[in-house]
Write an enzyme that holds these catalytic residues in place. Structure first.
Site, mmCIF file in Angstrom:
data_model
loop_
_atom_site.group_PDB
_atom_site.id
_atom_site.type_symbol
_atom_site.label_atom_id
_atom_site.label_comp_id
_atom_site.label_asym_id
_atom_site.label_seq_id
_atom_site.Cartn_x
_atom_site.Cartn_y
_atom_site.Cartn_z
ATOM 1 N N GLU A 253 68.668 40.914 -28.398
ATOM 2 C CA GLU A 253 68.155 42.122 -27.716
ATOM 3 C C GLU A 253 68.314 42.080 -26.195
ATOM 4 O O GLU A 253 67.352 42.266 -25.449
ATOM 5 C CB GLU A 253 66.689 42.349 -28.109
ATOM 6 C CG GLU A 253 66.515 42.543 -29.602
ATOM 7 C CD GLU A 253 65.089 42.823 -30.034
ATOM 8 O OE1 GLU A 253 64.181 42.732 -29.189
ATOM 9 O OE2 GLU A 253 64.877 43.145 -31.223
ATOM 10 N N GLU A 366 67.901 42.813 -40.136
ATOM 11 C CA GLU A 366 66.432 42.966 -40.132
ATOM 12 C C GLU A 366 66.019 44.285 -40.784
ATOM 13 O O GLU A 366 65.108 44.977 -40.308
ATOM 14 C CB GLU A 366 65.896 42.883 -38.687
ATOM 15 C CG GLU A 366 66.318 41.618 -37.956
ATOM 16 C CD GLU A 366 65.646 41.425 -36.599
ATOM 17 O OE1 GLU A 366 64.700 42.161 -36.301
ATOM 18 O OE2 GLU A 366 66.081 40.529 -35.856
#
Ligand code: XIL
Length: 458
Positions: A253, A366
């Site tokens: 991220e 995810e």
């Protein structure tokens, strides 16, 4: 089994049967349109207050030129009114079926997936579709789920889960709680719990779940001192974990949503600049090569599951690393979606292909599809479509090598704690709560169908 026969046998009624009191559908009519997707643009930004201090924001905006189609859910049950919603769809496969309350009751022994089931499952189907595995994140050791025998029995079901991702225990604050002091206890217990499965090691460098010596140093960091700390962390863990990791998420991220594709501000970026990402991959790449390891090095992020500035930034990163001769093997597409706002199958597939054209693998890392609580017949039905589309996109792309859900049981999902008022996002639930049997929800069968349909087509 086709989607039509799957639906008509009543398996898709699992969600209706499994729904706890107040959680919707006793009877569901579902129309699954393969490429259906909402064109809505939303954004969420929340901080959550679990024992792990971090924040996660999610937003996505999609715009697709296609023909509006009607996606309908309805129920003859007096407890629900008929609903319908119009979605933007480029339309391909459209299948309609109806299940009834009586059928649900009669089919209950089929629908209940006991924790000890040894029947054909998601991992079996993923492999048959040419993938390496279907997997799940889980938060062990030291948590409630680690102590829940029903949960653990389903995790151990190799027919469903051939891969495991540690939801937290390999993150920086756990593996290097003090400068230069590494703690492998939890990570080792995770490897033991995941024996027999591939492990996606997650993650080395991120903005969250950092130890105090990084976030509140006694002597302020400089570019040189923080780069040295970063390299020590990466090198030490690559060498310690070695090939027990199928892959390692080296950087997590790094990119922002606002403006999309810019680097996010965090201690790494603020001190080192964008070079921190290159430094992390350089250290990982060096350690892999020096030790002749096979572990694959990944960049992992959210809102890079569809073409847009954030995905383009991740693509540019892949190109930059490759141009520098630094190893990067794959990109993780987190895929934390919202029912009705999930990118269409075609949009996800095009994005995956943009990455694989750069000679990297992709993994759906995810996956979950959350709803506004309480679920409705319409939102539960949309959730099935969204799971189906995401998995079907991966199935359609040869170098999408696997799919991982971010836990599989609503009881232990991160969603309610992170996105207040939302939940019901996983493939199983425990109607009786923790430490009671699991039941499959409708999206389980949508995922299985996406995997199985492709296997039949191949
Ligand atoms: C989440 C965990 O699930 C939570 O338990 C923890 O409190 C915060 O982190 N993107 C990621 C994951 O890459 O590491 C995050 O996991 C979810 C969002």
């Amino acid at each position: 089994m086709s989607l039509r026969s799957l639906l008509t046998t009543g398996l898709l009624a699992a969600g209706a049967l499994a729904a706890p009191p107040g959680y919707g559908g006793s009877t569901v009519t579902v129309t699954v349109t393969e490429k259906a997707s909402c064109s809505a643009s939303t954004s969420h930004s929340t901080s959550h207050s679990t024992s792990h201090s971090t924040s996660h924001s999610t937003s996505h905006s999609t715009s697709k030129a296609s023909t509006p189609k009607t996606y309908a859910t309805s129920t003859p049950s007096s407890s629900h009114s008929s609903t319908s919603s119009t979605l933007t769809s480029s339309s391909a496969t459209s299948v309609t079926t109806t299940t009834s309350s009586a059928a649900n009751t009669n089919a209950s022994t089929t629908i209940l997936a006991t924790a000890t089931s040894t029947s054909y499952g998601l991992n079996d189907a993923a492999k048959k579709a040419g993938k390496l595995w279907f997997g799940t994140a889980l938060d062990v050791p030291g948590t409630g789920e680690a102590q829940d025998p029903y949960y653990i029995a389903e995790f151990d079901n190799i027919h469903d889960f051939g891969e495991a991702t540690p939801a937290n225990i390999m993150k920086y604050e756990f593996t290097e709680p003090e400068a230069g002091v590494f703690n492998y206890t939890g990570a080792e217990e995770f490897f033991t719990a995941a024996a027999g499965k591939a492990v996606r090691c997650h993650n080395l460098i991120w903005s969250s779940e950092l130890p105090a010596f990084i976030t509140a140093p006694t002597v302020p960091w400089t570019n040189a001192t923080l780069t040295a700390a970063l390299r020590r962390h990466v090198t030490t863990l690559v060498e310690h974990f070695g090939d027990r990791c199928y892959s390692l998420d080296v950087v997590n991220e790094a990119f922002s949503d606002s403006p999309a594709g810019a680097y996010s501000a965090n201690v790494w970026y603020n001190t080192i600049g964008p070079a921190y990402v290159v430094e992390a991959f350089q250290a990982a790449s060096d350690a892999v090569r020096a030790n002749n390891l096979a572990v694959k090095l990944y960049y992992n992020d959210y809102n890079i599951e569809y073409l847009g500035n954030k995905s383009y930034a991740a693509q540019a990163l892949v190109k930059d690393l490759k141009n520098r001769g630094i190893q990067i093997d794959g990109v993780g597409l987190e895929s934390h979606f919202i029912a009705g706002e999930t990118p269409a199958k075609a949009a996800q597939q095009a994005n995956m292909e943009a990455f694989t054209a750069l000679d990297v693998d992709v993994v759906v890392t995810e996956l979950d599809v959350r709803l506004t609580l309480p679920p409705t017949v319409a939102s539960e039905s949309q959730q099935v479509v969204d799971y189906y589309n995401t998995v079907a996109a991966c199935v359609a792309v040869p170098r999408c090598v696997g799919i991982v859900v971010w836990d599989f049981d609503d009881t232990y999902s991160w969603i309610p704690g992170t996105f207040p008022g939302q939940g019901y996002g996983d493939l199983f639930l425990q109607p009786g709560g923790a430490n009671t049997p699991l039941v499959r929800k409708a999206p389980y069968d949508g995922v299985l169908e996406a995997l199985t349909g492709a296997a039949e087509a191949n």
